[in-house]
Every structure is written in C-alpha cells, then in structure tokens.
Design an enzyme around this catalytic site. Structure first.
Site, PDB file in Angstrom:
ATOM      1  N   ASP A  68     -12.992   5.226   1.511  1.00  0.00           N
ATOM      2  CA  ASP A  68     -11.563   5.255   1.803  1.00  0.00           C
ATOM      3  C   ASP A  68     -11.074   6.690   1.882  1.00  0.00           C
ATOM      4  O   ASP A  68     -10.905   7.353   0.868  1.00  0.00           O
ATOM      5  CB  ASP A  68     -10.820   4.490   0.693  1.00  0.00           C
ATOM      6  CG  ASP A  68      -9.306   4.473   0.906  1.00  0.00           C
ATOM      7  OD1 ASP A  68      -8.811   5.202   1.784  1.00  0.00           O
ATOM      8  OD2 ASP A  68      -8.624   3.724   0.178  1.00  0.00           O
TER       9      ASP A  68
ATOM     10  N   GLU B 106      -7.313   0.501  -4.347  1.00  0.00           N
ATOM     11  CA  GLU B 106      -7.274   0.395  -2.890  1.00  0.00           C
ATOM     12  C   GLU B 106      -8.596  -0.106  -2.294  1.00  0.00           C
ATOM     13  O   GLU B 106      -8.588  -1.009  -1.462  1.00  0.00           O
ATOM     14  CB  GLU B 106      -6.883   1.748  -2.285  1.00  0.00           C
ATOM     15  CG  GLU B 106      -5.410   2.062  -2.522  1.00  0.00           C
ATOM     16  CD  GLU B 106      -5.076   3.524  -2.374  1.00  0.00           C
ATOM     17  OE1 GLU B 106      -5.954   4.307  -1.980  1.00  0.00           O
ATOM     18  OE2 GLU B 106      -3.926   3.904  -2.669  1.00  0.00           O
TER      19      GLU B 106
ATOM     20  N   ASP C 156       0.872  -1.168   0.000  1.00  0.00           N
ATOM     21  CA  ASP C 156       0.000   0.000   0.000  1.00  0.00           C
ATOM     22  C   ASP C 156       0.911   1.221   0.000  1.00  0.00           C
ATOM     23  O   ASP C 156       1.499   1.561   1.017  1.00  0.00           O
ATOM     24  CB  ASP C 156      -0.893  -0.038   1.256  1.00  0.00           C
ATOM     25  CG  ASP C 156      -1.759   1.206   1.395  1.00  0.00           C
ATOM     26  OD1 ASP C 156      -1.679   2.094   0.521  1.00  0.00           O
ATOM     27  OD2 ASP C 156      -2.516   1.286   2.380  1.00  0.00           O
TER      28      ASP C 156
ATOM     29  N   LYS D 141       2.886  11.255  -3.285  1.00  0.00           N
ATOM     30  CA  LYS D 141       1.862  10.598  -4.090  1.00  0.00           C
ATOM     31  C   LYS D 141       0.979  11.611  -4.824  1.00  0.00           C
ATOM     32  O   LYS D 141       0.465  11.337  -5.895  1.00  0.00           O
ATOM     33  CB  LYS D 141       1.006   9.719  -3.173  1.00  0.00           C
ATOM     34  CG  LYS D 141       0.085   8.759  -3.900  1.00  0.00           C
ATOM     35  CD  LYS D 141      -0.527   7.829  -2.883  1.00  0.00           C
ATOM     36  CE  LYS D 141      -1.551   6.908  -3.488  1.00  0.00           C
ATOM     37  NZ  LYS D 141      -2.115   6.031  -2.446  1.00  0.00           N
TER      38      LYS D 141
END
Lengths: 182, 624
Positions: B208, B186, B25, B87
C-alpha cells in the site's frame, strides 16, 4: 458444565488438548479460530458495553493462550510453571560449562560477521546452526518432561532461552546489514 | 455446520432491520466513504459525481472550513490557511513536527502544549480538528445519500500507525460525531475487498503506497479468517515524496536558488505532481511552471528520469517487504497474491519492482484508490450486524512493540510487535523506598532499545499505593490493547488488593477533558439540536437493548436462567420500556445500565455457550 471463560483453567484445558510438550498445531490453530470466531470484539461491535468488555477479556485470554502454546520455548516454560517449577529467565542461568563456552563462541562469531566477505550468507549459516540445536533441545525437553525429570527439563528450557536471545540478536544484525547494503 | 448457526453474536440485532453503516478511508491526500447497498459495496460520490475528497481544508477568516477540491485549488494562493496532508501530523508531538515543518508552509503556534496547533485565519487547530472537518463532510455525504443517520463507521488507518496516531484518529471521529465500530488497518481492508470477491486462500501481501504512508502487510487467509502475520512500512513515505523528489530535481533544472517563496514552491510541487501522473501513461511529458518574476518555463521529463529519481524511495519499500516477510516467517515465493493499494501504485516502476520481487504480477483489478474504502464498508456492514451469518473474522496484530522505560533509559518490551490483538499482559512492579505511595511508569512504543529512540506514549502515575517497606508492595500493572490497537492500563496492589489510581498523561495526545472541551465548543451553536439529538440517541440505544434482550431471552433464556433470574431481567427491561417513552435522557441511561447489571451473568453464560458450541462443532467436523 465447565465454563470456558473461567480464567483459572489451563491453556491446555482451554484448547481441549492433553498437557504435553508435543501439541497438534493444526488442531490447535483450528480451535483457536473457532474460539475467536465466537469471542472476538468484532462480534460485539454493536453489542452492549459488558459484552464488549467480556469479549475483549476473553479474546485476549485466548490470544495469550495460543501464543504461549504455539511457541516452543513459551510452551516449555508454561508446562514447568504448571508443575510448580520456578522459572526466572532473568536470574537463572544455564550451568553447563560446555554449553556456555559454545554460547560465547557463537556470540564472538556474530560480532565478527561484518568482516566476513559475504556477511549475509555467514549469518544464514549461523542461523541454520541455531535452528538445528534448538530442534535438538526441543527433543531433549520433551524426553525429560515425559520422564518427569523436571530439573533437567528446566535446564534445557534455560538453554532454549539462550538460543532465543541469540536469535533475536542475529535478526537485529541482519536488519543492520540489510540497511547498510541497500 | 451447526457451528455457524450458533456463531451469531448473541443478543445484538433484530434480523430484518438494516443498519446504516459506512467505511471511511481517511487518507493523506484523498479521503473516501463507501457503503454496502443491496449487498454491493461502492464508494459514494459528491454532487459532481466525484468519489475522492481531497484531504485539504481551507480555513477562512469568517470561521468557515472549506474542504475538498475548492480548498485544494486555493492551496497555492492561500498556503498558510490551506491545510493538506494533515494525516502526517496525527498523533504527533511538537518535536516530530519540526522536521516536517520545513516542507509544510503553515505557521505552528508557538505555545507550550505537546500537541502542535496550526495557526489559520479561523483560529488555531490541531491535526485532530482538521481531520474532524474532513470526516464531517464524508459523514454528511453518507447520510445524504443513504437517507438517515449512520449507526457506526469503520475508519481505516495505516497498519504502521502507533497508539497515539490511532487514538488521534478515533478522537477526530468523535469530534465529527461519528460512532466508530472499529479502526481497521488499511491493508487488511484491501484484502477484505479482494478476499470476499475471490475466496482466496493462502498468503497475501498487501503493498500500500499512498500519498503519505507506505505499508506492507503479510496476511494469511483461511476459511474466512484474515490473520495478519506481520506488518511493516514507513509512516512518512509515499507518493508525496515522489512529487518532492521530482520537484527538487525541477528546482535544480530551473536554476532556482531562493526557495523561500511558499507560493512558488507550491506551484513547482503541483507541476511535479502533474508530471508524475502524466508519466503513468507516457514515456515523456512537459510541465510548465510560472516563476516568481511571472515568466513561465517549460521542462521536459522522461519516465526514465523519474524512475531514477524515485528509485531510492522504492528501494526503501522493497527493504520493508523483505523484513515483513521475515517477520511472518514466509518466503517471497510462498506469497499467493500481491494486492496493490494506493494511487502511487499506478506508477509503472512501482508495479515492475513489486512483480519482480514477489515473482508474480500484482493484483490491480479494483481501483487502488477505492479498494481500502470498499473493504472498510464491507467490514462496517458486518459490524453493524447486517450479516449475522457472516463468517469473516479479522485478526489483527499490534504493529509496534509496547514497552516501558527501565533504569538507564532502556526499554523493556511488554508486548512485542506482531502480537495478535486484543492482548493483555501483566507486569509486576515494586517500590524501592519505605512507605513509597506513588510511582511513575513511562510507556513507549517502538523497536529500539533506547527509550529516546522510541515513541513516548504516556506517563502513568500510580498513586494511593499502601505504604509498606521497600520491595514489599507488589503492583501488578495490566497493559490491555484492544482490537483497535489502543492501549489501556490498570494497576492493582496485590498484597492489599488496593487498586492504584492510574493517571494517564498522553505524551502527544489530548486528554479526555480537552477533547470534551473541543466537542462542547464545536457544538455550542447548536445546543438545542444537541439536546434533541442526544435524547434520540438514547432512545435508539434503549430500543436496541430491549430488542437484544428480548431476542436473547427467547433464544435461550429458559435454558440458561433460573426463574428468579429470568424475572429480574424482565423487570429491568420493563422499566426501560416505560422510561424510553419519557422525554428525559438520564432516566433512560440509568434504566439501560440496570438492564446491563441484571443480565451481566447471563451475557457471560451466553458467551460461554457460544464458545462451547463452536468447539463442539469442530470436534464433530474432525470426526467426519
């Protein structure tokens, strides 16, 4: 022995379904999952290059077939295409004047929706109307197709196309409204 | 039940060999690595017993990259060389970075490349390189604790990631020396983590809210098939924004007017973050900030105050949930379970609002920080071939529509969002001038009708089109999106059968040769090691091919092949066995290729057989 990855077979043959407008969606969904279970690239993550390539092609083809047969408008167009009936959604237009009037009215209704006191529920009403008409068109298409009245069927499919576009517009409108209301 | 026995994906693995695989992850704030050992998935810890690795990299003037907690601690004293939240920049162009640059203290190199580079004491780095430095640490951690090389990994990405962002992630993995089995969304990974534990069947919503991204996914679980019905979200919304909202409030409360000191800003942000965490368990907390003049100030924040500040942000997520439900054509009350993922779902107000919206308590059984990595590890274990009887299948969708630019700067959608992948769509183009031999196609991704409001993915130049009169050429361009959501384009002139050459110029990514260059640079010091490693990798690959072909021939070689065909494949295999033990890379490669060529038709037949068996298995089931 028929080869399943023979891309020249029709989508109906691929799913082992009769070539008709009415399809058993539950059976189709089950077979779709079975085919993907065997073909999906995840099954070949540690396979050879050519297995992976073939699997991507095969899985793409099965996906395309499924999406085509699942969608009432695309299924109608596909059936016509199999019968050799030309269908160009961009160039052809429905020629029924009454239908065209209705389309214009609906569009006007949609444009004026912002000024309604409760625009979201007004949208819901239009949306329900469109669903109703679309269902009616599907029944008409099935009847015409079964009678082999292909030109009529083509006209009906074009009308379905109109409603689909209208529906897209309606959803865009809905998103806009939601954004301003948040 | 015959269905399952034949569903084994053919000639991939020897049954008893366990292959080392891991799920990663790669998060905005923290990254994790997990693996399945003795059938149980768990996250892997560092030497200090911590499973989180802060996604922070500090570059020192010695050229060294420090990753994790130590780097994060240095963020306020060395803000220019300490890269956090990288990211957010993955697959982003210089234009995208501008609005973020105000929030990020780094110096972006002002040069004429589309991919932004951050200037640090150790040199200039792209987001991809910084991510690769994080991945290298996770790879090392996995290999140390598993005691061997990883065969492959599953890396998770937000469902909302576009092609450029996915490609950048995959490139970062390549740079870190990882073999990527699959990029997995994800939320899908989270559903895998829960689904297998509970055997759920029905509609699942995965909410999420991580540090930097928000995703909502609507999935359908049925007989081991996870079908993504729709995804939505915001690639620039997350817990970091909660921190920023709180920090801005603090700046006001403290009466700070000069916000130009990055160190002070960092201290305030850290204090805001601590305050937010404290308010998960208490109704009121105190935070202390050291101001520019060295004086410390203490502020009191209540949970209600924070709730008010973050309410607009939570509202955005609720709106995205509504949209995702509509795209999936399901109502909120159809949703069976709501899975909470990401550290920010610990914020009590977030849980409250979600339970309200979906009308049921949200699932929080698995640690929301670990759940994605655990799901990725489960999937990696399956993809490595360690569970040949596994029924689970993930059918993902493309998150954003793919289209091309047409006249007047408008887009024409080729593949609409939420289409199940892999998918291929063809589009025909023609020339508009006599003798035209080249044509340019601009591929974009997004939902807007105007090209400028979509993300530019690539410009393709089609060359070598045979000269014809205007409108006579029929150029069929096939857009193929693979299971990772990555796009490939092929073009062919139909009347002549000539393949037009496609030159890809990714709008925000790096070209293959640039990546290769970086790979070479990063490995320049260890050339000998690299040679040895490359040979070992080829030998492993050769062993795999040999095993696979033997297993296949034994299973159905006689049934599916003529004697000649059988002998040809055997002979290619024997050559490979011979060359495998020689010390040279290229001959092994060539022999592997030869086996693949010899067995091409055989592979296709096996796949057909497998599909047919699945269908046949079904028909039997239906009659029962």
């Amino acid at each position: 022995m028929p080869i399943d990855l023979d891309f020249s077979r029709s989508y109906f043959e691929l799913f082992g379904l009769p070539e008709s407008y009415l399809v058993d969606t539950a059976v189709m969904a089950d077979r779709y999952r079975s085919m993907q279970a065997a073909l999906h690239p995840d099954r070949f993550a540690s396979g050879s290059e050519q297995e992976r390539r073939l699997s991507v092609q095969g899985a793409s083809w099965v996906n395309e077939a499924y999406e085509t047969l699942k969608d009432p408008l695309r299924r109608a167009r596909y059936l016509l295409q199999l019968k050799g009936v030309d269908f160009d959604a961009d160039k052809d237009t429905a020629s029924d004047p009454e239908f065209l009037m209705q389309q214009i009215e609906l569009r006007e209704q949609l444009e004026q929706i912002d000024s309604e006191s409760d625009p979201l529920s007004a949208l819901d009403r239009v949306s329900a109307d469109i669903r109703g008409w679309n269902n009616e068109l599907r029944n008409q298409f099935e009847a015409a197709y079964n009678q082999n009245e292909l030109d009529t069927a083509r006209q009906i499919a074009l009308k379905m196309q109109f409603f689909n576009r209208l529906f897209d517009e309606l959803r865009r409108k809905e998103e806009q409204l939601e954004e301003t209301l948040m | 039940m015959a269905l399952l026995q034949i569903s084994e994906p053919g000639m991939s693995t020897k049954p008893h060999e366990h292959r080392l695989a891991a799920g990663i992850d790669l998060g905005t704030t923290n990254s994790l690595v997990a693996t399945v050992r003795s059938g149980t998935p768990s996250t892997l810890e560092d030497a200090e017993g911590r499973y989180l690795l802060p996604s922070v990299v500090r570059y020192l003037s010695s050229g060294e990259a420090i990753v994790g907690y130590t780097a994060r601690q240095a963020a306020s004293e060395d803000p220019y060389n300490t890269i956090a939240s990288i990211k957010r920049l993955m697959g982003r162009g210089r234009e995208d970075v501008k609005p973020l640059a105000g929030r990020m203290p780094y110096h972006f190199v002002d040069e004429d490349t589309t991919v932004p580079r951050i200037h640090t004491a150790a040199g200039d780095f792209t987001a991809m390189q910084v991510s690769a430095d994080i991945l290298k640490i996770l790879k090392q951690r996995a290999e140390d604790s598993l005691g061997g090389d990883l065969t492959g990994v599953v890396i998770t990405v937000p469902a909302y990631f576009d092609d450029a962002q996915r490609q950048a992630t995959k490139d970062a993995a390549t740079l870190a020396g990882l073999n990527v089995f699959r990029l997995l969304n994800e939320p899908t990974a989270a559903a895998v983590a829960y689904g297998l534990d509970k055997g759920a069947k029905g509609i699942i919503a995965v909410y999420d809210l991580g540090g930097g991204t928000f995703d909502i996914s609507i999935l359908r679980l049925n007989k081991g098939v996870f079908e993504v019905l729709s995804t939505g979200g915001d690639s620039a919304l997350g817990g970091d924004d909660f921190d920023h909202a709180l920090a801005e409030w603090m700046i006001q409360q403290l009466g700070i007017t000069d916000t130009s000191d990055p160190r002070l800003m960092r201290r305030i942000l850290n204090a805001a973050h601590e305050g937010k965490l404290a308010l998960t368990d208490t109704m009121e907390t105190q935070v202390s900030v050291e101001l520019s003049d060295g004086e410390s100030r203490v502020l009191s924040i209540s949970r209600d105050q924070m709730n008010e500040l973050i309410e607009p942000l939570i509202n955005k997520t609720v709106m995205a949930c509504r949209r995702a439900l509509r795209d999936a054509d399901v109502a909120a009350e159809d949703v069976l379970d709501v899975v909470m993922v990401g550290g920010s779902t610990r914020v009590p107000r977030v849980r409250e609002r979600m339970s309200e919206f979906f009308g049921r308590p949200a699932l929080v059984d698995i640690d929301p920080d670990q759940v994605v990595a655990i799901g990725a590890a489960i999937q990696a274990d399956i993809l490595a071939g360690n569970k040949p009887d596994e029924e689970m299948l993930l059918l993902d969708v493309i998150p954003l529509s793919l289209g091309i630019e047409t006249m007047g700067g408008l887009t024409e959608k080729i593949i609409p969002r939420n289409t199940t992948i892999p998918v291929a769509r063809a589009q025909e183009f023609t020339t508009f001038k006599d003798g035209q031999t080249a044509m340019s196609i601009h591929v974009v991704q997004g939902e807007r009708e105007v090209v400028d409001e979509c993300r530019s993915l690539a410009r393709f130049a089609l060359r070598d089109i045979p000269p014809m009169v205007a409108g006579a050429a029929r150029i069929r361009v096939t857009f193929q999106v693979d299971a990772d959501g990555l796009l490939n384009v092929e073009a062919r002139e139909e009347t002549s059968g000539v393949s037009a050459k496609v030159e890809v110029k990714p709008s925000y990514g790096l070209t293959d040769s640039e990546i290769e260059h970086m790979l070479r640079d990063s490995m320049a010091h260890a050339r000998d090691d690299m040679q040895a490693r490359a040979l070992r990798e080829q030998q492993v690959e050769a062993d795999r091919v040999i095993e696979a072909i033997n297993a296949a021939l034994q299973a159905d070689g006689e049934e599916l092949l003529s004697e000649d065909e059988f002998a040809r494949i055997e002979s290619a295999r024997d050559t490979l066995i011979e060359r495998r033990n020689g010390g040279e890379i290229e001959p092994i490669k060539a022999a592997i290729k030869a086996v693949e060529v010899a067995s091409e038709e055989y592979v296709a037949r096996r796949m057909n057989k497998s599909v047919q068996s699945m269908m046949a298995g079904h028909k039997v089931e239906e009659f029962e």
